[in-house]
Motif scaffolding. Structure first.
Motif, mmCIF file in Angstrom:
data_model
loop_
_atom_site.group_PDB
_atom_site.id
_atom_site.type_symbol
_atom_site.label_atom_id
_atom_site.label_comp_id
_atom_site.label_asym_id
_atom_site.label_seq_id
_atom_site.Cartn_x
_atom_site.Cartn_y
_atom_site.Cartn_z
ATOM 1 N N GLN A 25 -76.704 6.251 49.500
ATOM 2 C CA GLN A 25 -77.804 7.202 49.764
ATOM 3 C C GLN A 25 -77.476 8.222 50.854
ATOM 4 O O GLN A 25 -78.298 9.079 51.139
ATOM 5 C CB GLN A 25 -79.079 6.438 50.115
ATOM 6 N N ALA A 62 -78.440 -4.755 49.027
ATOM 7 C CA ALA A 62 -79.155 -4.377 50.263
ATOM 8 C C ALA A 62 -78.530 -3.232 51.048
ATOM 9 O O ALA A 62 -78.560 -3.219 52.274
ATOM 10 C CB ALA A 62 -79.391 -5.585 51.156
ATOM 11 N N ASP A 119 -76.439 -0.309 52.963
ATOM 12 C CA ASP A 119 -75.451 -0.469 54.038
ATOM 13 C C ASP A 119 -75.765 -1.683 54.899
ATOM 14 O O ASP A 119 -74.859 -2.422 55.314
ATOM 15 C CB ASP A 119 -75.416 0.792 54.898
ATOM 16 N N THR A 120 -77.043 -1.916 55.149
ATOM 17 C CA THR A 120 -77.439 -3.058 55.978
ATOM 18 C C THR A 120 -76.912 -4.361 55.373
ATOM 19 O O THR A 120 -76.385 -5.223 56.083
ATOM 20 C CB THR A 120 -78.983 -3.132 56.091
ATOM 21 N N THR A 175 -71.591 4.362 57.385
ATOM 22 C CA THR A 175 -72.493 4.849 56.339
ATOM 23 C C THR A 175 -72.768 6.346 56.416
ATOM 24 O O THR A 175 -72.902 6.991 55.388
ATOM 25 C CB THR A 175 -73.794 4.022 56.275
ATOM 26 N N THR A 210 -75.812 7.752 63.485
ATOM 27 C CA THR A 210 -76.727 8.626 62.748
ATOM 28 C C THR A 210 -77.894 9.096 63.605
ATOM 29 O O THR A 210 -78.443 10.166 63.379
ATOM 30 C CB THR A 210 -77.283 7.887 61.508
ATOM 31 N N ASN A 243 -70.108 6.890 62.794
ATOM 32 C CA ASN A 243 -70.965 8.038 63.115
ATOM 33 C C ASN A 243 -72.355 7.515 63.461
ATOM 34 O O ASN A 243 -73.007 6.910 62.607
ATOM 35 C CB ASN A 243 -71.047 8.972 61.905
ATOM 36 N N THR A 263 -70.102 1.610 64.929
ATOM 37 C CA THR A 263 -70.595 2.569 63.947
ATOM 38 C C THR A 263 -69.714 3.811 64.051
ATOM 39 O O THR A 263 -69.529 4.323 65.155
ATOM 40 C CB THR A 263 -72.062 2.906 64.287
ATOM 41 N N SER A 319 -73.467 3.268 52.419
ATOM 42 C CA SER A 319 -74.453 3.220 51.344
ATOM 43 C C SER A 319 -74.357 4.492 50.511
ATOM 44 O O SER A 319 -74.000 5.549 51.026
ATOM 45 C CB SER A 319 -75.849 3.094 51.962
ATOM 46 N N PHE A 369 -78.564 2.150 65.480
ATOM 47 C CA PHE A 369 -78.024 1.199 64.494
ATOM 48 C C PHE A 369 -77.013 0.254 65.118
ATOM 49 O O PHE A 369 -77.030 -0.960 64.860
ATOM 50 C CB PHE A 369 -77.460 1.931 63.278
ATOM 51 N N ASP A 400 -69.298 0.254 60.580
ATOM 52 C CA ASP A 400 -70.415 0.790 59.798
ATOM 53 C C ASP A 400 -70.172 2.297 59.677
ATOM 54 O O ASP A 400 -70.358 3.040 60.629
ATOM 55 C CB ASP A 400 -71.722 0.484 60.539
HETATM 56 C C1 LIG Z 1 -75.435 4.006 61.021
HETATM 57 C C2 LIG Z 1 -76.382 3.396 60.054
HETATM 58 N N1 LIG Z 1 -76.264 2.092 59.765
HETATM 59 C C3 LIG Z 1 -77.101 1.506 58.891
HETATM 60 C C4 LIG Z 1 -78.106 2.189 58.283
HETATM 61 C C5 LIG Z 1 -79.012 1.479 57.324
HETATM 62 O O1 LIG Z 1 -78.685 1.903 56.058
HETATM 63 P P1 LIG Z 1 -79.379 1.347 54.755
HETATM 64 O O2 LIG Z 1 -80.830 1.665 54.888
HETATM 65 O O3 LIG Z 1 -78.679 2.066 53.663
HETATM 66 O O4 LIG Z 1 -79.143 -0.119 54.726
HETATM 67 C C6 LIG Z 1 -78.268 3.540 58.548
HETATM 68 C C7 LIG Z 1 -79.354 4.317 57.908
HETATM 69 O O5 LIG Z 1 -79.671 5.420 58.290
HETATM 70 C C8 LIG Z 1 -77.379 4.151 59.447
HETATM 71 O O6 LIG Z 1 -77.505 5.446 59.716
#
Ligand SMILES: Cc1ncc(COP(=O)(O)O)c(C=O)c1O
Length: 381
Positions: free
Chosen positions: A191, A73, A75-76, A170, A145, A143, A141, A189, A100, A168
């Motif tokens: 991606q 699943a 990063d989430t 990611t 996003t 960074n 977090t 993640s 996030f 987090d």
């Molecule tokens: C800071 C942050 N956390 C979590 C996520 C969720 O990532 P994922 O869809 O790979 O689970 C994102 C996705 O953009 C994100 O930017």
């Protein structure tokens, strides 16, 4: 004034903040060695999963005594596993400065029902990092996003903290230096910065995080997909590539290809330099314009991956509609895909600057921002 159509177009108009652009060396042919149609528990599959873990360790400089797991699943999944498996043992502080982080705070307070201290800041700012009580577990977090604001470094995290830090990372991993001694749980993640595929998350545990898992059992039930221990002991296999359930071997191959590319551009240092150069190309543009600015207020916290911009021109009548129209115009023209601000964030643009994006493409995009901005100002009138 409508500026003329710029002469040069970005060779690759993909500036999405996730899934992010594939690396420049990627073609579907590079995946031809994927262990397709084979068991992930056969030697060939296990070897690839193990290689993904060990190459991650090498490139990110993760200490030998930290555990690295590939989990379900994206990063989430990795964040939720950590929250549900570890929290509740002591007090919790949640740091929130964009969408996030806000989502993790909601999970912890509303779903887990924990009486967490939630420290918030508006989009563009960070909460007061000096006010955190590290006797608590701290979730944040690295960074943001959706706001383009990152923590500047790990100096605000004490080495002798009692609680755990759950980070987090990611949209930071592979673009920003992560101080592993300050991070007990780190997630990302494939991606994002490496332009890999979604579906799988990375969960990185310090020895103290493992100690928590082995000494604390949360009062709530945990689905199989979240379980990291058995009989009070860490399931070590997860951290050798024996995944909890079936992974995509195509995604694994793609991640291995991305890691090989990362090495070819100089590893972590090379990746950070690429993201910094991309961000500088935007900063140089912004500095010369009085109608656009970063959402981040402090340059020390400006992201070098998810660069968020706002329009500041007084002539703009409806900020949200204007920003949407600019993004749409650039998309329709085929020069920039997916650069509208995140749905919960203030109106504006978000241009991904992570390592897989070429600086020449960011530079080529900038005159198109002038073009789209002027066209929308004219269209308003
Ligand atoms: C800071 C942050 N956390 C979590 C996520 C969720 O990532 P994922 O869809 O790979 O689970 C994102 C996705 O953009 C994100 O930017």
């Amino acid at each position: 004034m409508v500026t003329e159509t710029p002469a040069t177009r970005p060779a690759n108009p993909r500036f999405s903040s996730g899934p992010c652009a594939k690396n420049p060396a990627f073609t579907l042919d590079t995946l031809s060695d994927a262990a397709l149609g084979r068991s992930h528990r056969a030697a060939i599959g296990k070897d690839k999963l193990k290689a993904a873990i060990e190459e991650t360790r090498e490139i990110l400089g993760i200490p030998a005594d930290y555990k690295i797991g590939i989990v379900p699943a994206s990063d989430t999944g990795a964040v939720e596993m950590a929250l549900w498996s570890m929290l509740g043992a002591r007090g919790v502080e949640m740091l929130v400065w964009e969408s996030f982080g806000a989502g993790w705070a909601t999970d912890v307070t509303k779903q887990l029902g924990l009486d967490a201290v939630v420290k918030t800041a508006d989009y563009g700012e960070l909460p007061d990092l000096a006010s955190i009580d590290f006797a608590n577990d701290v979730v944040f977090t690295w960074n943001g996003t959706t706001s383009g604001v990152r923590v500047p470094n790990g100096d605000w995290i004490p080495a002798d903290r009692e609680g755990l830090t759950i980070c987090d990372a990611t949209s930071a991993a592979f673009a920003q230096a992560l101080p592993w001694d300050k991070l007990d749980v780190t997630t990302y993640s494939w991606q994002k910065v490496l332009g890999g595929e979604a579906a799988h998350g990375m969960l990185i545990l310090s020895p103290r995080a493992v100690e928590r898992l082995e000494s604390y059992t949360p009062p709530w039930p945990l689905p199989k997909i979240f379980r990291l221990t058995k009989g009070g002991k860490l399931i070590e296999g997860i951290f050798r590539g024996e995944t909890i359930n079936t992974p995509s071997m195509l995604a694994v191959e793609d991640y291995l290809q991305a890691l090989a590319w990362a090495r070819s551009v100089g590893g972590l240092e090379g990746l950070i330099a690429r993201a910094d150069a991309n961000t500088k190309a935007i900063a140089d543009f912004v500095e010369m314009r009085d109608w656009i600015d970063f959402l981040a207020h402090d340059p020390a916290t400006l992201s070098n991956t998810s660069v968020c911009l706002k329009f500041t021109d007084d002539r703009i009548k409806d900020g949200a509609a204007f920003a949407k129209a600019v993004a749409k115009r650039l998309d329709t023209e085929g020069v920039a895909y997916d650069i509208g601000a995140y749905r919960d964030a203030p109106a504006g643009l978000r241009i991904w600057c992570g390592a897989t994006v070429e600086t020449a493409d960011i530079a080529a995009l900038m005159p198109w921002l002038d073009w789209a901005f002027e066209a929308e100002i004219a269209a308003q009138a």
